[in-house]
Design an enzyme around this catalytic site. Structure first.
Site, short mmCIF file in Angstrom:
data_model
loop_
_atom_site.label_atom_id
_atom_site.label_comp_id
_atom_site.label_asym_id
_atom_site.label_seq_id
_atom_site.Cartn_x
_atom_site.Cartn_y
_atom_site.Cartn_z
N SER A 19 -22.33 84.70 11.01
CA SER A 19 -21.26 84.97 11.98
C SER A 19 -20.78 86.42 11.99
O SER A 19 -20.10 86.84 12.94
CB SER A 19 -20.06 84.05 11.69
OG SER A 19 -19.81 84.02 10.31
N ARG A 20 -21.09 87.16 10.92
CA ARG A 20 -20.55 88.52 10.81
C ARG A 20 -21.52 89.41 10.05
O ARG A 20 -22.44 88.92 9.41
CB ARG A 20 -19.23 88.51 10.02
CG ARG A 20 -18.08 87.97 10.77
CD ARG A 20 -16.81 88.08 9.97
NE ARG A 20 -16.69 87.10 8.90
CZ ARG A 20 -16.37 87.39 7.64
NH1 ARG A 20 -16.16 88.64 7.28
NH2 ARG A 20 -16.26 86.44 6.74
N SER A 145 -27.45 92.27 -4.17
CA SER A 145 -26.62 93.47 -4.03
C SER A 145 -27.04 94.44 -5.11
O SER A 145 -27.47 94.02 -6.20
CB SER A 145 -25.15 93.13 -4.22
OG SER A 145 -24.42 94.32 -4.50
N TYR A 158 -19.29 88.74 -9.25
CA TYR A 158 -20.22 89.04 -8.16
C TYR A 158 -21.56 89.55 -8.71
O TYR A 158 -22.64 89.10 -8.31
CB TYR A 158 -19.56 90.07 -7.26
CG TYR A 158 -20.34 90.46 -6.02
CD1 TYR A 158 -20.50 89.58 -4.95
CD2 TYR A 158 -20.88 91.74 -5.90
CE1 TYR A 158 -21.20 89.96 -3.80
CE2 TYR A 158 -21.56 92.13 -4.75
CZ TYR A 158 -21.72 91.23 -3.71
OH TYR A 158 -22.40 91.61 -2.57
N ALA A 159 -21.50 90.49 -9.66
CA ALA A 159 -22.73 91.05 -10.25
C ALA A 159 -23.52 89.96 -10.96
O ALA A 159 -24.75 89.90 -10.86
CB ALA A 159 -22.39 92.18 -11.22
P1 NDP Z 1 -19.32 89.38 5.39
O1 NDP Z 1 -18.15 89.15 4.51
O2 NDP Z 1 -19.23 90.33 6.53
O3 NDP Z 1 -19.84 87.96 5.97
C1 NDP Z 1 -20.00 86.88 5.07
C2 NDP Z 1 -20.67 85.74 5.80
O4 NDP Z 1 -20.78 84.62 4.90
C3 NDP Z 1 -19.87 85.23 6.99
O5 NDP Z 1 -20.77 84.73 7.95
C4 NDP Z 1 -19.06 84.08 6.38
O6 NDP Z 1 -18.64 83.10 7.36
C5 NDP Z 1 -20.08 83.50 5.44
N1 NDP Z 1 -19.49 82.74 4.33
C6 NDP Z 1 -18.47 83.11 3.53
N2 NDP Z 1 -18.22 82.13 2.62
C7 NDP Z 1 -19.11 81.14 2.88
C8 NDP Z 1 -19.34 79.87 2.33
N3 NDP Z 1 -18.63 79.38 1.28
N4 NDP Z 1 -20.32 79.09 2.85
C9 NDP Z 1 -21.05 79.54 3.89
N5 NDP Z 1 -20.88 80.75 4.47
C10 NDP Z 1 -19.91 81.53 3.97
O7 NDP Z 1 -20.51 89.77 4.40
P2 NDP Z 1 -21.63 90.92 4.50
O8 NDP Z 1 -22.30 90.85 5.81
O9 NDP Z 1 -21.06 92.19 4.03
O10 NDP Z 1 -22.63 90.44 3.33
C11 NDP Z 1 -23.71 89.56 3.58
C12 NDP Z 1 -24.52 89.44 2.28
O11 NDP Z 1 -24.94 90.74 1.88
C13 NDP Z 1 -23.73 88.87 1.12
O12 NDP Z 1 -24.56 88.05 0.33
C14 NDP Z 1 -23.31 90.10 0.34
O13 NDP Z 1 -23.11 89.81 -1.02
C15 NDP Z 1 -24.52 90.99 0.54
N6 NDP Z 1 -24.24 92.40 0.38
C16 NDP Z 1 -23.40 93.09 1.23
C17 NDP Z 1 -23.19 94.44 1.05
C18 NDP Z 1 -22.35 95.25 1.96
O14 NDP Z 1 -22.24 96.46 1.70
N7 NDP Z 1 -21.75 94.68 2.99
C19 NDP Z 1 -23.81 95.16 -0.07
C20 NDP Z 1 -24.66 94.37 -0.88
C21 NDP Z 1 -24.86 93.05 -0.65
P3 NDP Z 1 -17.24 83.32 8.20
O15 NDP Z 1 -17.51 84.45 9.16
O16 NDP Z 1 -17.05 82.01 8.90
O17 NDP Z 1 -16.21 83.64 7.20
#
Ligand code: NDP
Length: 251
Positions: A19-20, A145, A158-159
């Site tokens: 979603s994001r 990550s 998280y790590a």
């Molecule tokens: P966001 O916080 O922007 O988005 C998180 C997404 O996960 C959303 O779609 C959210 O849904 C969903 N979500 C959250 N909790 C749950 C749950 N319990 N069950 C199912 N879905 C869930 O994250 P990012 O796009 O930044 O990160 C995406 C991935 O990349 C993650 O695994 C993160 O650890 C990894 N990452 C990100 C980095 C960064 O710099 N952004 C760096 C390194 C790794 P909703 O929108 O409905 O809340």
């Protein structure tokens, strides 16, 4: 944009957390390359529906799912397979942070991060691998990550979840290889998204000062690598971690 090297035509792909941020960019990229995509959100239904409306082609679906709950993964997984049929690729992207120095970290914040980021991947993998193993094809891409490799003060939960994800992925790569199912990790550095927007100015400066390419990454730069690993162009790559971090961490 279509690439001559990478096509995902005739592939059905399941993505958690579409979603994001990075997940939304992955879903869009996969649809641009011809895949039919099923993706999930946790609470932000309107954001998920906006992503769905913007995808290329048709037949895509989105579902509400908390990946930390095994029964929910099972029932949403069944719906996905009823709606799309056989799944050829899975992207375990959903992830959360609950940062705190260890002495101040609440027990529930440690376990919630492990449950969502690590146990959730186990539940999703267990569900979708059943039919992939029967069909002798499939590809998993798990999103880690840089801190899973480097560690980071204030992110022990998280790590740990991301380092665990990498060991998990190597193990399933070995377990599934004889059935031609591949599993790889994409490990982003600092990527512009809601997750990094919530970092403190001190944390942001710490990362920005250390990126040799001199800028944060964009979600699409992760999505392109995920699409490659899911595609037949990566047919001999399994058990690997692809670091995408502008040189922030060299494995
Ligand atoms: P966001 O916080 O922007 O988005 C998180 C997404 O996960 C959303 O779609 C959210 O849904 C969903 N979500 C959250 N909790 C749950 C749950 N319990 N069950 C199912 N879905 C869930 O994250 P990012 O796009 O930044 O990160 C995406 C991935 O990349 C993650 O695994 C993160 O650890 C990894 N990452 C990100 C980095 C960064 O710099 N952004 C760096 C390194 C790794 P909703 O929108 O409905 O809340």
């Amino acid at each position: 944009m279509k690439s001559p090297l990478i096509s995902l035509e005739n592939k059905n792909i399941f993505v958690t957390g579409g979603s994001r941020g990075i997940g939304a960019a992955i879903v869009k990229q996969l649809s641009d390359l011809g895949a039919k995509v099923a993706f999930t959100y946790s609470s932000q239904q309107a954001a998920a529906e906006a992503v769905l409306a913007n995808l290329s082609g048709d037949g895509h679906k989105c579902y509400q799912l908390d990946v930390s709950k095994s029964a929910e993964v099972e029932s949403v997984g069944q719906k996905v397979m009823t709606d799309l049929g056989q799944i050829h690729g899975v992207v375990n992207n959903a992830g959360i942070t609950k940062d705190q120095l260890i002495l101040r970290m609440k027990d529930e914040d440690f376990s919630q991060v492990i449950k969502t980021n690590l146990e959730g991947i186990f539940f999703v993998t267990k569900f979708f691998s059943k039919s992939m193993l029967k069909n002798r094809q499939g590809s998993f891409v798990n999103i880690s990550s840089v801190v899973g490799s480097s560690g980071n003060a204030g992110q022990s939960n998280y790590a740990a979840s991301k380092a665990g994800l990498e060991g998990f992925t190597k193990s399933i790569a070995l377990e599934f290889a004889s059935r031609q199912i591949r599993a790889n990790v994409v490990s982003p550095g600092y990527i512009s998204s809601d997750m990094t927007n919530s970092l403190t100015p001190e944390q942001l400066k710490y990362f920005a000062d250390r990126i040799p390419l001199g800028r944060p990454g964009e979600p699409v730069e992760i999505a392109q690598a995920v699409a490659f690993l899911l595609s037949d162009a990566a047919s001999y790559i399994t058990g690997q971690t692809l670091h995408i971090n502008g040189g922030l961490y060299l494995a």
